[in-house]
Design an enzyme around this catalytic site. Structure first.
Site, mmCIF file in Angstrom:
data_model
loop_
_atom_site.group_PDB
_atom_site.id
_atom_site.type_symbol
_atom_site.label_atom_id
_atom_site.label_comp_id
_atom_site.label_asym_id
_atom_site.label_seq_id
_atom_site.Cartn_x
_atom_site.Cartn_y
_atom_site.Cartn_z
ATOM 1 N N LYS A 1 2.158 -28.600 -0.417
ATOM 2 C CA LYS A 1 0.900 -28.553 -1.565
ATOM 3 C C LYS A 1 0.074 -27.744 -1.329
ATOM 4 C CE LYS A 1 0.019 -32.171 -4.338
ATOM 5 N NZ LYS A 1 -1.311 -32.627 -3.600
ATOM 6 N N ASN A 2 -0.258 -28.810 -0.367
ATOM 7 C CA ASN A 2 -2.078 -29.068 -0.401
ATOM 8 C C ASN A 2 -2.547 -27.325 0.144
ATOM 9 O OD1 ASN A 2 -1.884 -31.181 -0.180
ATOM 10 N ND2 ASN A 2 -2.726 -31.944 1.700
ATOM 11 N N ARG B 1 -6.467 -32.742 -9.450
ATOM 12 C CA ARG B 1 -7.907 -32.363 -8.446
ATOM 13 C C ARG B 1 -7.975 -31.040 -7.886
ATOM 14 N NH1 ARG B 1 -12.879 -33.747 -6.796
ATOM 15 N NH2 ARG B 1 -13.213 -33.738 -4.728
ATOM 16 N N CYS C 1 -5.530 -38.012 -8.289
ATOM 17 C CA CYS C 1 -4.827 -39.519 -7.812
ATOM 18 C C CYS C 1 -5.870 -39.981 -7.530
ATOM 19 C CB CYS C 1 -3.608 -39.643 -6.590
ATOM 20 S SG CYS C 1 -2.186 -38.673 -6.081
ATOM 21 N N ARG D 1 -14.134 -38.773 -5.151
ATOM 22 C CA ARG D 1 -13.745 -37.980 -4.378
ATOM 23 C C ARG D 1 -14.722 -37.033 -5.746
ATOM 24 N NH1 ARG D 1 -7.705 -36.778 -5.569
ATOM 25 N NH2 ARG D 1 -7.648 -35.761 -3.818
ATOM 26 N N ASP E 1 -20.310 -33.012 -5.088
ATOM 27 C CA ASP E 1 -21.519 -32.824 -4.794
ATOM 28 C C ASP E 1 -21.904 -31.809 -3.076
ATOM 29 O OD1 ASP E 1 -20.255 -35.088 -3.333
ATOM 30 O OD2 ASP E 1 -22.452 -35.861 -2.839
ATOM 31 N N ASP F 1 -3.594 -38.852 4.363
ATOM 32 C CA ASP F 1 -2.204 -38.452 3.246
ATOM 33 C C ASP F 1 -0.462 -39.042 4.779
ATOM 34 O OD1 ASP F 1 -3.343 -37.675 1.003
ATOM 35 O OD2 ASP F 1 -2.774 -35.570 1.790
ATOM 36 N N ARG G 1 4.693 -34.261 -8.225
ATOM 37 C CA ARG G 1 3.908 -33.466 -8.068
ATOM 38 C C ARG G 1 3.319 -33.064 -5.847
ATOM 39 N NH1 ARG G 1 -1.371 -36.574 -8.463
ATOM 40 N NH2 ARG G 1 -2.475 -34.790 -8.282
#
Length: 418
Positions: free
Chosen positions: A22-23, A93, A117, A122, A125, A306, A398
Site C-alpha cells: 500500500k505505502n 493522506r 487515519c 501530520r 510544513d 506501522d 484501506r
C-alpha cells in the site's frame, strides 16, 4: 465491510500470498501524473485507498483502472491540473502527493487538505518548505493548499531537519520536474521510497543515492511511461507474523521479502518464534512461550511505526512487561482503549505504551479506530477463544487486501458483514 466477526483461540496453519505494498502503490500512482504518459503498474493491491486514488485520477481526466488482476493501467496524458475532487482528497493522506506531481508537471497545483487515519498531527510544513526551496509560491487556507511556480521550478538544496516519508515523496516528485540539480539531505529511507525512485528512473528521471539519506536529482528531463511491479507489503507480512505469534501454528507468506523485514524478524526470533526466510518467502511458527520485549518505533531502518500497534497486541498474550516507545507518531495510541475492552492490561503515557501481558483476554466488541489499530484488534481476536466483533472494519480495507479470505485460508472462521 461494516464489521468482522472472528472466532479465535485456534492456531494458524497454511500459506497465503502477500499483496503489493500500500505505502508504495499510492506514491507511484500519483507519480504517474508526472510521467504524462501510459504506465502499467503490476502487483497493485486491491484495497480501498487504491480504488479511491484511481477514482481521483480518473476524475481529473486520466484513465486509471485495474485491467488484469493486480495490474493497473495509468494513462495520465490528459490530466487536468487543479481539478482533484475535494471530497475524495480529504479521505486520503496520500492525496498530498498530487501537490508535488502537479507542481512539477504543470507549474501549479491546488488540492484540498488531505485526510487519512487519525494517528496524531501530520502537518505538511516540510512538504511546503521543500516546494518553496524549489521556487514555488505556496498559498494555504483552512480547506486547501495551492502553489504556483511562475518561472518554473528550479533545483536547490533541501535539508530535512526531521525524517518524513511524505515530505520526501513530495520533494522527489517536485525535484524531478525542476530545472537543474536538486540535493535532498536527511530523506526517509523506507523501501517504498526506493520503489518510487526506481519507478521514476524507469520513466527517465535521473536519481542517484537511492537507499541512502541523500538523494541527487537532475530534474527537467523528458519523462515517459513505464512498466513496473510494486514491492510486496512488508507491513502486511509483519502483521501476519504477529498473528502467528499470538495464535500459534505455522504459516508461510509467499512473496514476502526478508530484506525488508530484517529487524522485525530478528525481534521475533529473540522473543522465541522460529522464522525461516527464503528469497521469496517467509515461514513462521511459535514453538513455545514468547518472551516480553522493549522496542522503539522510529524511521527506517529502525522498527516501523506501522507495526507498533500489532506488536502491542501480540504483547498482551506474553507474560511479563513489554514496552514500545513511539517516536514517529507520538499520539498513536487510540488502539489502547480498544484492547482494554478485551481485557488487556495496557497503558499509554508520555509517548510510550506498557503492556503487562499474560492475562487471558475475553471476547468482546471493539472499533477499528485506524488502519493499524484495526490490525492490532484482529491479532488480539485471533488469540481469544470465542467470537470477537470488530466494528468500523471498512478501515481495514484501506490497507489489507482480501483480509477475511486470507484469514480463512489459515483456518480462521471469519464472518465479514458488508
Amino acid at each position: 465491510m461494516k464489521k468482522m466477526i472472528i472466532r479465535g483461540g485456534r492456531p494458524l496453519y497454511g500459506e497465503i500470498k502477500i499483496s503489493g505494498f500500500k505505502n508504495a502503490a499510492l506514491p507511484l500512482l500519483y507519480a504517474s501524473v508526472l510521467a504524462a504518459d501510459v504506465s502499467v503498474i503490476g502487483n497493485v493491491p486491491r484495497i480501498l485507498d487504491v480504488f479511491r486514488t484511481l477514482e481521483i485520477l480518473e476524475s481529473m481526466g486520466a484513465i486509471a483502472r485495474f485491467v488484469d488482476g493486480n495490474t493497473v493501467l495509468c494513462d495520465t496524458r490528459f490530466v487536468r491540473p487543479c481539478s482533484s475532487p475535494d471530497g475524495l482528497v480529504r479521505k486520503l493522506r496520500a492525496s498530498a502527493y498530487l501537490l508535488g506531481a502537479e507542481l512539477a508537471r504543470f507549474g501549479k497545483t491546488r488540492a484540498a487538505i488531505p485526510g487519512g487515519c487519525s494517528i496524531g498531527r501530520r502537518p505538511l510544513d516540510l512538504h511546503l518548505a521543500a516546494f518553496r526551496t524549489l521556487g514555488a509560491e505556496v498559498r494555504e487556507s483552512e480547506d486547501a493548499i495551492g502553489a504556483t511556480a511562475p518561472s518554473g521550478l528550479h533545483g536547490g538544496e533541501i535539508v530535512f531537519g526531521k525524517v518524513s516519508v511524505g515530505a520526501t515523496v513530495n520533494a522527489i516528485l517536485a525535484a524531478v520536474g525542476a530545472r537543474g540539480e536538486t540535493i535532498l539531505r536527511g530523506v526517509a529511507r523506507e523501501p517504498h521510497i526506493t520503489d518510487l525512485c526506481d519507478y521514476l528512473t524507469a520513466c527517465g528521471a535521473a536519481i542517484s543515492g537511492v537507499g541512502s539519506d541523500c538523494l541527487r536529482i537532475r530534474g527537467g528531463l523528458p519523462l515517459h511511461g513505464a512498466t513496473y511491479a510494486l514491492m510486496p507489503d512488508m507491513i502486511e507480512a509483519g502483521t501476519f507474523l504477529c498473528a502467528c505469534g499470538a495464535a500459534g501454528g505455522e504459516i508461510c507468506l509467499r512473496g514476502a521479502k526478508a530484506e525488508h523485514l530484517s529487524l522485525l524478524c530478528t525481534t521475533l526470533r529473540e522473543m522465541g518464534m522460529e522464522i525461516r526466510c527464503a528469497p521469496q518467502q517467509i515461514c513462521a511458527s511459535r514453538p513455545g512461550p514468547l518472551a516480553p520485549f522493549s522496542l522503539v518505533a522510529e524511521p527506517y531502518p529502525g522498527f516501523p511505526t506501522d507495526m507498533h500497534p500489532q506488536f502491542a497486541a501480540l504483547a498482551t498474550g506474553i507474560p511479563g512487561c513489554s514496552r514500545i516507545r513511539e517516536t514517529v507518531f507520538p499520539d498513536r495510541f487510540r488502539y489502547v482503549g480498544e484492547l482494554r475492552r478485551l481485557g488487556a492490561t495496557i497503558e499509554a503515557r508520555d509517548g510510550e505504551v506498557m503492556i503487562n501481558g499474560g492475562s487471558s483476554l475475553h471476547p468482546g466488541c471493539v472499533f477499528a479506530t485506524d488502519l493499524r489499530a484495526g490490525a492490532a484488534e484482529v491479532i488480539a481476536a485471533l488469540s481469544i477463544p470465542g467470537e470477537t466483533v470488530i466494528r468500523d472494519a471498512e478501515i481495514l480495507e484501506r490497507g489489507y487486501d482480501a483480509l477475511p479470505g486470507k484469514l480463512r485460508a489459515l483456518g480462521v472462521p471469519v464472518i465479514a458483514e458488508f
